[in-house]
Design a protein around this motif. Structure first.
Motif, short mmCIF file in Angstrom:
data_model
loop_
_atom_site.label_atom_id
_atom_site.label_comp_id
_atom_site.label_asym_id
_atom_site.label_seq_id
_atom_site.Cartn_x
_atom_site.Cartn_y
_atom_site.Cartn_z
N ARG A 1 -4.02 -4.30 -8.96
CA ARG A 1 -4.93 -5.04 -10.12
C ARG A 1 -4.27 -6.51 -10.25
NH1 ARG A 1 -4.49 -2.49 -15.24
NH2 ARG A 1 -6.06 -3.97 -15.88
N LEU A 2 -3.00 -6.46 -10.34
CA LEU A 2 -2.23 -7.77 -10.57
C LEU A 2 -2.26 -8.85 -9.20
CD1 LEU A 2 1.06 -7.06 -11.95
CD2 LEU A 2 -0.44 -8.60 -12.88
N GLN A 3 -2.50 -8.00 -8.10
CA GLN A 3 -2.57 -8.87 -6.68
C GLN A 3 -4.05 -9.51 -6.90
OE1 GLN A 3 -1.43 -5.90 -3.96
NE2 GLN A 3 0.52 -7.14 -3.36
N VAL B 1 -6.18 -10.01 -9.51
CA VAL B 1 -6.51 -11.09 -10.52
C VAL B 1 -5.39 -12.21 -10.27
CG1 VAL B 1 -4.60 -10.12 -12.19
CG2 VAL B 1 -6.92 -11.38 -12.87
N MET B 2 -4.33 -12.30 -9.63
CA MET B 2 -3.46 -13.46 -9.55
C MET B 2 -3.90 -14.11 -8.51
SD MET B 2 0.12 -11.98 -11.04
CE MET B 2 0.87 -13.00 -10.14
N ALA C 1 -1.39 -0.86 -10.75
CA ALA C 1 -0.97 -1.95 -11.35
C ALA C 1 -0.75 -3.11 -10.58
CB ALA C 1 0.35 -1.68 -12.32
N LYS C 2 0.10 -2.56 -9.46
CA LYS C 2 0.36 -3.68 -8.37
C LYS C 2 -1.06 -4.15 -7.81
CE LYS C 2 2.80 -4.29 -4.28
NZ LYS C 2 3.37 -3.91 -3.08
N PRO D 1 -0.29 6.98 -8.22
CA PRO D 1 0.51 6.54 -9.23
C PRO D 1 -0.01 5.48 -10.13
CG PRO D 1 1.53 7.01 -7.13
CD PRO D 1 0.12 6.99 -6.95
N SER D 2 0.14 5.25 -11.35
CA SER D 2 -0.18 4.06 -12.00
C SER D 2 0.36 2.70 -11.69
CB SER D 2 -0.07 4.43 -13.56
OG SER D 2 1.24 4.36 -13.92
N ALA D 3 1.57 3.03 -11.22
CA ALA D 3 2.19 1.57 -10.79
C ALA D 3 1.59 1.24 -9.66
CB ALA D 3 3.64 1.97 -10.48
N VAL D 4 1.02 2.05 -8.53
CA VAL D 4 0.29 1.43 -7.41
C VAL D 4 -0.81 0.55 -8.17
CG1 VAL D 4 -1.07 1.95 -5.55
CG2 VAL D 4 1.26 3.15 -6.02
N GLU E 1 -6.40 -16.52 -9.78
CA GLU E 1 -5.95 -17.27 -10.83
C GLU E 1 -5.04 -18.65 -10.07
OE1 GLU E 1 -5.67 -14.64 -14.76
OE2 GLU E 1 -3.70 -15.07 -13.63
#
Lengths: 123, 271
Positions: free
Chosen positions: A21-23, A25-26, A18-19, A13-16, A29
């Motif tokens: 990738r966010l984890q 990159v963040m 998304a999560k 699923p694309s939402a997985v 940061e």
């Protein structure tokens, strides 16, 4: 819908994605937020060291950072001058050493772990 | 002593102004004397969303510059007792927001109001920084979408380092998440980040989940805060969020897909 689609594994699923990738990159940061951005300084100091031995053009330097899950790579590409120029430059510098070998791009680790350096050479 | 709330997000278009209008109205409905301030200098819109655009004479910047009295710039809402709007300038730029000027206005407002709600502009520049600088509470408006979540994290960092409370080493600004434009059906299909995903990433408490709703556009069309549309999901979700903000224990609705009857299922299939 074909009958075969029952046997194919479902796409992630694309939402997985998304999560994840966010984890990634963040995490970077947040880590970078505490300290100053050291990349420009690192680049300058690396160049200063290399310039002691090889005559390099400051404009022919490329710094790339690739962030991965548990390992990041820092790639520094420095284009060395042609051999004749290099020799001339080497002769001009006292206590200098001639710049390595030839045509092929040589990848040399500058230090272990997460920092990689690759020096490209034009023959 | 009044409390200063900032409605912020980093990213634009996620629903800060909609949420500010709804939240301020909700607090006033609960009996608190509330003022909502537009910090988006040059791109004023809170007046439109609140439906008072034709009553703006003086603005926030006029008051900062001493060109008008605070009472001349404050607009009293015609529907709700205890609710006031302080619009911003449509012609000046963000440099008009001096820290001292903003502080002076907030101090004056805090003598009269229970809650001062600051509607932040997008970005992390002067307008946004000024809107969050004096805040006691921050409501982070986030959409379940990668760029919004990342920008929210950035703004949390700014709150923790560049707010007055951070600079003076006071108790940190409290931070709560308002997840807007949530679509439980898309979440169920794996197409949208779940509430829990966003909470895990941002690691702040959840104030509310506002579902994607047609009522939001309808409400802004007519200049009515969506919280006044009591029949709508979004209006109810904002009302719940206001209750939670005031310390009430209210279950989260609108997080799961609504059960559909056989008939609507059949209709959807054929559509």
């Amino acid at each position: 819908m074909s009958i075969f689609s029952f046997f194919r594994s479902a796409p992630r699923p694309s939402a997985v994605q998304a999560k994840e990738r966010l984890q990634i990159v963040m995490a970077h940061e947040r880590a970078g937020r505490s300290g100053p951005d050291y990349l420009p300084m690192l680049q300058q100091e690396l160049l200063a060291v290399i310039a002691k031995y090889v005559d390099i053009d400051q404009n022919k330097v490329e710094v790339k950072l690739d962030r991965g899950g548990d390992c990041s790579t820092l790639e520094v590409n420095i284009e060395l001058p042609a051999r004749e120029q290099a020799k001339a430059a080497a002769a001009a510098k006292a206590g200098d050493k001639p710049a390595g070998n030839d045509d092929a791009a040589a990848k040399r680790p500058v230090s272990g772990g997460s920092v990689n350096g690759s020096a490209k050479k034009r023959g | 002593m009044s409390k200063i709330i900032v409605m912020t997000s980093g990213k634009g278009g996620v629903g800060k102004t909609t949420s500010s209008a709804a939240f301020a109205t909700g607090l006033a409905l609960r009996g608190f004397k509330t003022v909502v301030i537009d910090f988006d200098v040059g791109l004023r819109n809170l007046d439109l969303v609140m439906g008072c655009e034709r009553r703006v004479v003086f603005d926030f910047i006029n008051v900062i510059n001493g060109e008008a009295k605070l009472n001349q710039a404050l607009i009293k809402d015609k529907r709700i007792e205890n609710l006031y709007i302080l619009p911003t300038s449509q012609t000046r730029d963000k440099d008009a927001l001096s820290r001292d000027g903003v502080e002076k206005v907030l101090n004056e407002l805090s003598k009269e109001f229970d809650y001062i709600l600051c509607d932040s502009p997008a970005g992390i520049e002067r307008g946004a920084l000024m809107s969050l600088y004096f805040a006691d509470h921050a409501i982070i408006v986030t959409n379940p979408e990668v760029s919004s979540v990342r920008d929210s994290d950035r703004i949390l960092g700014v709150l923790n380092s560049r707010s007055r409370r951070a600079e003076q080493g006071l108790e940190p600004v409290t931070q709560q998440l308002l997840l807007t434009r949530y679509d439980p059906d898309r979440v169920e299909r794996g197409e949208m980040l779940k509430v829990d995903d966003v909470l895990e990433i941002l690691a702040i408490p959840l104030l509310g989940v506002v579902p994607e709703s047609q009522a939001v556009l309808r409400a802004s069309n007519v200049g009515m805060p969506v919280i006044l549309d009591e029949a709508s999901n979004a209006g109810q979700a904002y009302m719940d969020a206001v209750g939670r903000f005031l310390g009430e224990d209210i279950d989260h609705r609108f997080v799961n897909p609504q059960k559909k009857g056989l008939f609507s299922r059949l209709l959807r299939r054929s559509a």
